[in-house]
Design a protein around this motif. Structure first.
Motif, PDB file in Angstrom:
ATOM      1  N   GLN A 157      47.913  27.267  58.334  1.00  0.00           N
ATOM      2  CA  GLN A 157      47.298  27.769  59.556  1.00  0.00           C
ATOM      3  C   GLN A 157      47.137  26.629  60.552  1.00  0.00           C
ATOM      4  N   PHE A 158      47.230  26.966  61.835  1.00  0.00           N
ATOM      5  CA  PHE A 158      46.908  25.979  62.855  1.00  0.00           C
ATOM      6  C   PHE A 158      46.358  26.702  64.075  1.00  0.00           C
ATOM      7  N   GLU A 159      45.537  25.983  64.839  1.00  0.00           N
ATOM      8  CA  GLU A 159      44.942  26.548  66.043  1.00  0.00           C
ATOM      9  C   GLU A 159      45.859  26.283  67.224  1.00  0.00           C
ATOM     10  N   GLY A 160      46.326  27.348  67.854  1.00  0.00           N
ATOM     11  CA  GLY A 160      47.244  27.222  68.969  1.00  0.00           C
ATOM     12  C   GLY A 160      46.542  26.900  70.272  1.00  0.00           C
ATOM     13  N   PRO A 161      47.312  26.631  71.308  1.00  0.00           N
ATOM     14  CA  PRO A 161      46.725  26.334  72.619  1.00  0.00           C
ATOM     15  C   PRO A 161      45.878  27.476  73.166  1.00  0.00           C
ATOM     16  N   ASP A 162      46.143  28.698  72.700  1.00  0.00           N
ATOM     17  CA  ASP A 162      45.383  29.858  73.164  1.00  0.00           C
ATOM     18  C   ASP A 162      44.053  30.016  72.440  1.00  0.00           C
ATOM     19  N   GLY A 163      43.764  29.137  71.466  1.00  0.00           N
ATOM     20  CA  GLY A 163      42.516  29.219  70.719  1.00  0.00           C
ATOM     21  C   GLY A 163      42.578  30.116  69.506  1.00  0.00           C
ATOM     22  N   ALA A 164      43.690  30.824  69.314  1.00  0.00           N
ATOM     23  CA  ALA A 164      43.844  31.687  68.141  1.00  0.00           C
ATOM     24  C   ALA A 164      44.277  30.856  66.937  1.00  0.00           C
ATOM     25  N   LEU A 165      43.903  31.324  65.747  1.00  0.00           N
ATOM     26  CA  LEU A 165      44.333  30.674  64.513  1.00  0.00           C
ATOM     27  C   LEU A 165      45.581  31.392  64.019  1.00  0.00           C
ATOM     28  N   HIS A 166      46.712  30.710  64.087  1.00  0.00           N
ATOM     29  CA  HIS A 166      47.990  31.285  63.692  1.00  0.00           C
ATOM     30  C   HIS A 166      48.280  30.953  62.232  1.00  0.00           C
ATOM     31  N   MET A 167      48.930  31.883  61.537  1.00  0.00           N
ATOM     32  CA  MET A 167      49.234  31.686  60.121  1.00  0.00           C
ATOM     33  C   MET A 167      50.726  31.915  59.885  1.00  0.00           C
ATOM     34  N   ALA A 173      57.769  33.691  58.737  1.00  0.00           N
ATOM     35  CA  ALA A 173      57.326  34.462  59.894  1.00  0.00           C
ATOM     36  C   ALA A 173      55.856  34.156  60.190  1.00  0.00           C
ATOM     37  N   TRP A 174      55.398  34.581  61.375  1.00  0.00           N
ATOM     38  CA  TRP A 174      54.073  34.202  61.862  1.00  0.00           C
ATOM     39  C   TRP A 174      53.226  35.415  62.210  1.00  0.00           C
ATOM     40  N   THR A 175      51.919  35.265  62.016  1.00  0.00           N
ATOM     41  CA  THR A 175      50.968  36.274  62.454  1.00  0.00           C
ATOM     42  C   THR A 175      49.681  35.571  62.874  1.00  0.00           C
ATOM     43  N   VAL A 176      48.709  36.335  63.363  1.00  0.00           N
ATOM     44  CA  VAL A 176      47.448  35.762  63.843  1.00  0.00           C
ATOM     45  C   VAL A 176      46.354  36.040  62.818  1.00  0.00           C
ATOM     46  N   ALA A 177      45.767  34.970  62.273  1.00  0.00           N
ATOM     47  CA  ALA A 177      44.700  35.119  61.285  1.00  0.00           C
ATOM     48  C   ALA A 177      43.368  35.420  61.956  1.00  0.00           C
ATOM     49  N   ILE A 178      43.071  34.708  63.048  1.00  0.00           N
ATOM     50  CA  ILE A 178      41.855  34.937  63.831  1.00  0.00           C
ATOM     51  C   ILE A 178      42.248  34.909  65.300  1.00  0.00           C
ATOM     52  N   THR A 179      41.877  35.923  66.046  1.00  0.00           N
ATOM     53  CA  THR A 179      42.259  35.995  67.449  1.00  0.00           C
ATOM     54  C   THR A 179      41.477  34.983  68.280  1.00  0.00           C
ATOM     55  N   SER A 180      41.911  34.797  69.518  1.00  0.00           N
ATOM     56  CA  SER A 180      41.227  33.865  70.418  1.00  0.00           C
ATOM     57  C   SER A 180      39.804  34.324  70.731  1.00  0.00           C
ATOM     58  N   LYS A 181      39.503  35.601  70.487  1.00  0.00           N
ATOM     59  CA  LYS A 181      38.156  36.131  70.703  1.00  0.00           C
ATOM     60  C   LYS A 181      37.317  36.108  69.426  1.00  0.00           C
ATOM     61  N   GLY A 182      37.878  35.536  68.355  1.00  0.00           N
ATOM     62  CA  GLY A 182      37.120  35.387  67.117  1.00  0.00           C
ATOM     63  C   GLY A 182      37.227  36.542  66.148  1.00  0.00           C
ATOM     64  N   LYS A 183      38.100  37.501  66.410  1.00  0.00           N
ATOM     65  CA  LYS A 183      38.253  38.639  65.504  1.00  0.00           C
ATOM     66  C   LYS A 183      39.063  38.220  64.276  1.00  0.00           C
ATOM     67  N   VAL A 184      38.479  38.424  63.093  1.00  0.00           N
ATOM     68  CA  VAL A 184      39.117  38.025  61.836  1.00  0.00           C
ATOM     69  C   VAL A 184      40.062  39.129  61.371  1.00  0.00           C
ATOM     70  N   ASN A 185      41.307  38.761  61.105  1.00  0.00           N
ATOM     71  CA  ASN A 185      42.308  39.741  60.685  1.00  0.00           C
ATOM     72  C   ASN A 185      42.608  39.707  59.190  1.00  0.00           C
ATOM     73  N   PHE A 186      42.188  38.639  58.485  1.00  0.00           N
ATOM     74  CA  PHE A 186      42.520  38.515  57.069  1.00  0.00           C
ATOM     75  C   PHE A 186      41.324  37.998  56.284  1.00  0.00           C
ATOM     76  N   ALA A 187      41.268  38.389  55.010  1.00  0.00           N
ATOM     77  CA  ALA A 187      40.265  37.880  54.075  1.00  0.00           C
ATOM     78  C   ALA A 187      40.989  37.455  52.801  1.00  0.00           C
ATOM     79  N   PRO A 188      40.546  36.373  52.144  1.00  0.00           N
ATOM     80  CA  PRO A 188      41.221  35.914  50.924  1.00  0.00           C
ATOM     81  C   PRO A 188      41.237  36.994  49.848  1.00  0.00           C
ATOM     82  N   ALA A 189      42.353  37.076  49.122  1.00  0.00           N
ATOM     83  CA  ALA A 189      42.513  38.064  48.050  1.00  0.00           C
ATOM     84  C   ALA A 189      42.885  37.358  46.753  1.00  0.00           C
ATOM     85  N   GLN A 190      42.435  37.923  45.640  1.00  0.00           N
ATOM     86  CA  GLN A 190      42.736  37.391  44.316  1.00  0.00           C
ATOM     87  C   GLN A 190      43.459  38.455  43.498  1.00  0.00           C
ATOM     88  N   GLN A 191      44.524  38.045  42.827  1.00  0.00           N
ATOM     89  CA  GLN A 191      45.260  39.000  42.008  1.00  0.00           C
ATOM     90  C   GLN A 191      44.544  39.209  40.677  1.00  0.00           C
TER      91      GLN A 191
END
Length: 304
Positions: A157-167, A173-191
């Motif tokens: 993960q890294f924080e982009g110039p837009d303030g979002a946390l990209h994963m 491929a890429w997706t957004v883990a946390i939006t620039s407004k702080g909305k969390v899109n993912f939570a850790p999972a255990q198998q």
């Protein structure tokens, strides 16, 4: 340079190893601190022997590659005549050959970024489908979508110039883990591979996803067994189980005093004989439910 390949796990099955292994740059560990970087330039980057594109090329890394190095404090950087910023990846005074990477190009676009190497599984807790793109940059072509409740394998993960946390995912491929407004899109999972027993007397509802607006798919009564594939704990502390069917079931209820709704069990498939000398009641459920039968002295019962 690692190749890109798909590796999104299916319910109940582990994903293959990540496509981008951690690449370590040799350096003197006593000279500085270890730092992680993620290649974010779509065309990848080259590691040079000096802070210039005309210097010797020592290595090439694809977009999405993660590498670590040991840096002196502070990070040594240089600006070339094209106004590109370069970072030195070897500690000053090290006997290793100098290694430099372009951090920003002359137009200020990032090419590598400080990153957290996470390599783990994450459940999508977004309210709607999330886009997965070829790169982290806005407008990058969308390659697929992640459904609410779907489990993916994240690498860094890294924080982009837009303030979002990209994963970056295991297939590059890429997706957004946390939006620039702080909305969390993912939570850790255990198998998990356990079967779980419904211990809530009122039973439990089964949902199609983990978001704040899930659809109820069915009802599991008290005493029913369900095969587990993944577990996930949300920000509010609630724990959830993904069944092998891909549906999600709450493991605990924070509003109840006895908050366990599901408990893990063990398959035994063993026969038992009653040696008590008296008949033993067979009850519906595990908490003193109604008697539905008896096992007499010397009789054999099959435990599943």
């Amino acid at each position: 340079v690692a190749s890109k390949r798909a590796g999104t796990p299916s319910p109940g099955r582990p994903a293959p190893p990540p496509a981008f292994p951690l690449m370590v740059v040799q350096a003197d560990h006593e000279a500085g601190v270890c730092a992680g970087f993620l290649v974010v330039a779509e065309e990848g980057v080259r590691i040079h022997a000096g802070p210039s594109v005309v210097s010797e090329v020592l290595d090439e890394l694809d977009c999405g590659a993660v590498f670590t190095t040991v840096l002196q404090r502070p990070l040594q950087t240089k600006i070339d005549r094209d106004e590109a910023e370069w970072a030195r990846l070897t500690a000053e005074g090290s006997e290793e050959q100098d290694r430099w990477v372009m951090v920003h190009d002359g137009d200020g676009r990032p090419r590598v970024a400080p990153a957290s190497y996470i390599e783990g599984y994450f459940a999508c807790v977004a309210h709607s489908d999330l886009q997965v793109a070829e790169t982290w940059e806005p407008g990058s072509p969308v390659v697929r979508e992640i459904r609410p409740g779907q489990v993916v394998n994240g690498i860094a993960q890294f924080e982009g110039p837009d303030g979002a946390l990209h994963m970056v995912l295991d297939d590059g491929a890429w997706t957004v883990a946390i939006t620039s407004k702080g909305k969390v899109n993912f939570a850790p999972a255990q198998q998990v591979t356990d079967n779980y027993l419904v211990v809530a007397e009122k039973g439990v509802l089964v949902y199609d996803n983990l978001s704040g607006h899930p659809w109820t798919t069915r009802y599991l009564p008290y005493g029913r067994w369900v095969c587990g594939a993944w577990t996930c704990e949300q920000e509010d502390g609630s724990a959830w189980l993904m069944a092998a069917s891909g549906e999600w079931i709450p493991i605990s209820d924070q509003d109840e005093d006895d908050h366990h709704l599901l408990l893990p069990g063990v398959d035994i498939d063993t026969h038992y004989v009653n040696v008590c000398g008296i008949a033993l009641p067979i009850r519906q459920g595990v908490r003193g439910g109604p008697v539905v039968g008896k096992v007499g002295p010397g009789e054999i019962a099959h435990g599943e």
